[in-house]
Design a protein around this motif. Sequence first.
Motif, PDB file in Angstrom:
ATOM      1  N   GLU A 204       0.839  -1.212   0.000  1.00 49.39           N
ATOM      2  CA  GLU A 204       0.000   0.000   0.000  1.00 49.39           C
ATOM      3  C   GLU A 204       0.872   1.260   0.000  1.00 49.39           C
ATOM      4  N   VAL A 205       1.989   1.221   0.730  1.00 45.12           N
ATOM      5  CA  VAL A 205       2.903   2.373   0.713  1.00 45.12           C
ATOM      6  C   VAL A 205       3.440   2.557  -0.706  1.00 45.12           C
ATOM      7  N   GLU A 206       3.830   1.451  -1.337  1.00 43.50           N
ATOM      8  CA  GLU A 206       4.380   1.503  -2.694  1.00 43.50           C
ATOM      9  C   GLU A 206       3.370   2.107  -3.673  1.00 43.50           C
ATOM     10  N   THR A 207       2.090   1.708  -3.512  1.00 47.80           N
ATOM     11  CA  THR A 207       1.052   2.230  -4.410  1.00 47.80           C
ATOM     12  C   THR A 207       0.951   3.756  -4.279  1.00 47.80           C
ATOM     13  N   ILE A 208       0.952   4.248  -3.038  1.00 45.76           N
ATOM     14  CA  ILE A 208       0.817   5.702  -2.830  1.00 45.76           C
ATOM     15  C   ILE A 208       2.061   6.435  -3.342  1.00 45.76           C
ATOM     16  N   VAL A 209       3.235   5.955  -2.934  1.00 44.37           N
ATOM     17  CA  VAL A 209       4.476   6.644  -3.318  1.00 44.37           C
ATOM     18  C   VAL A 209       4.666   6.563  -4.844  1.00 44.37           C
ATOM     19  N   GLY A 210       4.363   5.386  -5.413  1.00 46.71           N
ATOM     20  CA  GLY A 210       4.465   5.199  -6.861  1.00 46.71           C
ATOM     21  C   GLY A 210       3.526   6.118  -7.627  1.00 46.71           C
ATOM     22  N   GLY A 211       2.400   6.488  -7.004  1.00 43.41           N
ATOM     23  CA  GLY A 211       1.426   7.376  -7.644  1.00 43.41           C
ATOM     24  C   GLY A 211       1.720   8.851  -7.385  1.00 43.41           C
ATOM     25  N   GLY A 212       2.885   9.132  -6.788  1.00 42.63           N
ATOM     26  CA  GLY A 212       3.272  10.526  -6.555  1.00 42.63           C
ATOM     27  C   GLY A 212       2.728  11.115  -5.261  1.00 42.63           C
ATOM     28  N   GLY A 213       2.221  10.273  -4.364  1.00 40.67           N
ATOM     29  CA  GLY A 213       1.669  10.782  -3.101  1.00 40.67           C
ATOM     30  C   GLY A 213       2.622  10.606  -1.929  1.00 40.67           C
ATOM     31  N   GLN A 214       2.217  11.154  -0.790  1.00 37.70           N
ATOM     32  CA  GLN A 214       2.982  11.005   0.449  1.00 37.70           C
ATOM     33  C   GLN A 214       2.111  10.283   1.473  1.00 37.70           C
ATOM     34  N   VAL A 215       2.769   9.484   2.322  1.00 35.40           N
ATOM     35  CA  VAL A 215       2.025   8.708   3.329  1.00 35.40           C
ATOM     36  C   VAL A 215       2.339   9.262   4.717  1.00 35.40           C
ATOM     37  N   ILE A 216       1.282   9.583   5.477  1.00 37.86           N
ATOM     38  CA  ILE A 216       1.465   9.935   6.888  1.00 37.86           C
ATOM     39  C   ILE A 216       1.130   8.691   7.707  1.00 37.86           C
ATOM     40  N   VAL A 217       2.038   8.298   8.601  1.00 42.89           N
ATOM     41  CA  VAL A 217       1.778   7.158   9.486  1.00 42.89           C
ATOM     42  C   VAL A 217       1.800   7.670  10.930  1.00 42.89           C
ATOM     43  N   PRO A 218       0.614   7.957  11.499  1.00 43.46           N
ATOM     44  CA  PRO A 218       0.592   8.361  12.903  1.00 43.46           C
ATOM     45  C   PRO A 218       0.944   7.138  13.751  1.00 43.46           C
ATOM     46  N   ALA A 219       1.914   7.272  14.666  1.00 48.45           N
ATOM     47  CA  ALA A 219       2.344   6.098  15.430  1.00 48.45           C
ATOM     48  C   ALA A 219       2.730   6.500  16.837  1.00 48.45           C
ATOM     49  N   PHE A 220       2.391   5.651  17.797  1.00 49.70           N
ATOM     50  CA  PHE A 220       2.807   5.895  19.174  1.00 49.70           C
ATOM     51  C   PHE A 220       4.331   5.891  19.230  1.00 49.70           C
ATOM     52  N   ALA A 221       4.857   6.733  20.126  1.00 46.76           N
ATOM     53  CA  ALA A 221       6.313   6.895  20.224  1.00 46.76           C
ATOM     54  C   ALA A 221       6.999   5.626  20.706  1.00 46.76           C
ATOM     55  N   VAL A 222       6.294   4.896  21.567  1.00 43.50           N
ATOM     56  CA  VAL A 222       6.903   3.747  22.236  1.00 43.50           C
ATOM     57  C   VAL A 222       6.529   2.468  21.504  1.00 43.50           C
ATOM     58  N   GLY A 223       7.446   1.921  20.755  1.00 47.46           N
ATOM     59  CA  GLY A 223       7.209   0.628  20.113  1.00 47.46           C
ATOM     60  C   GLY A 223       6.722   0.739  18.684  1.00 47.46           C
ATOM     61  N   ARG A 224       5.601   1.421  18.453  1.00 45.98           N
ATOM     62  CA  ARG A 224       5.005   1.394  17.119  1.00 45.98           C
ATOM     63  C   ARG A 224       5.857   2.165  16.106  1.00 45.98           C
ATOM     64  N   THR A 225       6.386   3.314  16.503  1.00 42.68           N
ATOM     65  CA  THR A 225       7.252   4.084  15.591  1.00 42.68           C
ATOM     66  C   THR A 225       8.409   3.216  15.113  1.00 42.68           C
TER      67      THR A 225
END
Length: 410
Positions: A204-225
Amino acid sequence: MEIQFLGGAEQVGSLGMVLRDGTQKVLFDYGMTPSDPPEYPLPVPSGVSHCFLSHCHLDHSGMAPAATRGPHTQMVTTDLTRTVAELLLMDSLKIARAERYPEPFSYKELKSWTSKTVGMRRKESFKVNDVEVDLTSAGHVPGAAMFRWRGSKDLIFTGDVHTRPTHLVQGAEPLEADILVMESTYAGREHPDRAEEDDRFRKEVETIVGGGGQVIVPAFAVGRTQEILMTLAECNYDIWVDGMGRAVNEIYLDNPSYLRDPRALRRAIESAYIVEAPYERETALSEAEVIVTTGGMLDGGPVLHYLKALHRNPKNALFLVGFQVDGSNGRQLLDSGAITFDERTLRPKLQIKTFDFSSHAGHSDLVGLAKAVRPKTIVLMHGDHREALAEELRKEFQVLMPMNGETLTV
Ligand SMILES: [Zn+2]
Ligand SMILES: [Zn+2]
């Protein structure tokens, strides 16, 4: 023995459990619920000698400085949890001040908490008078521990637990006991296969980036990031990291014994760009293909800055990789397609997708953990649909589901 939950028995949040065994009285976890306004557990009864802290997340640690307020209570946790919890507690105090909530403990109490906290290493034991308390890994996040109280009976308190390995940590290492006090966040729910979910995320990241878009991934600081950085490590994207995850990255790299693969984490962190100061956010916005940033539920933090800048372009995407609790901005966005902050309502046009990177054991994993511990009695806690798990466990074990405040003899 008697146990009493001060909070967190029948919901995910504000966890605290008192254990009385003969003349001994100890506490396991003392957390809060970071809702608006925050919620707190019942007060700690007098005479508690020790508080065992399973891990740093605020629903377990958020009231820890209040638990050690008196002169006679000592805190016991892993050295890594002590370091990360101090960071999170400091932040929660800042939020309380900014939002004008009453402060549940003072800055001075937080500082004195640090000095009253014994940091243990993995697989060490601690003595409370003549009772041995063993510590073992709970998986979940680096530094998370389960405790086994070896008093008149053996009792395990799991805190939050994950039995399967993730990129960041190995799965839990269960011990045997007579009584298992087990979290049940995912009672009745299973997780998808993690390797397949990793693949879906990367595609899914590849699809967005390949289509010229940017991906925001909101993530908890502890572990998920860190988990997200490791998932994308081999993909060669321009990844930017913002928010408190930066500080946690450094703490984890200083504590390699808690990590599954410290070198892989170092590679993942070093291959990402770090937003060191707010003015660098503009560079991140123009150059990043993927932005990994706090807060994980869109309730605050730099993520809102990125969302404001990128939400109009349908080529962009917001990938939610953490649980969105009821009442959070993330939940509102998923349910209604709109998000309100800074007194404005946005209807983002970017694509929104959710992924399951949970660090909690799923339903079958919890059943597997119970079988490995082989207890007579299981006490289910820290879940809002415990019955779904109790039904299955009752075939083999005595199952108890206490309510907050209720005293149980076990
Ligand atoms: Zn947790
Ligand atoms: Zn929890």
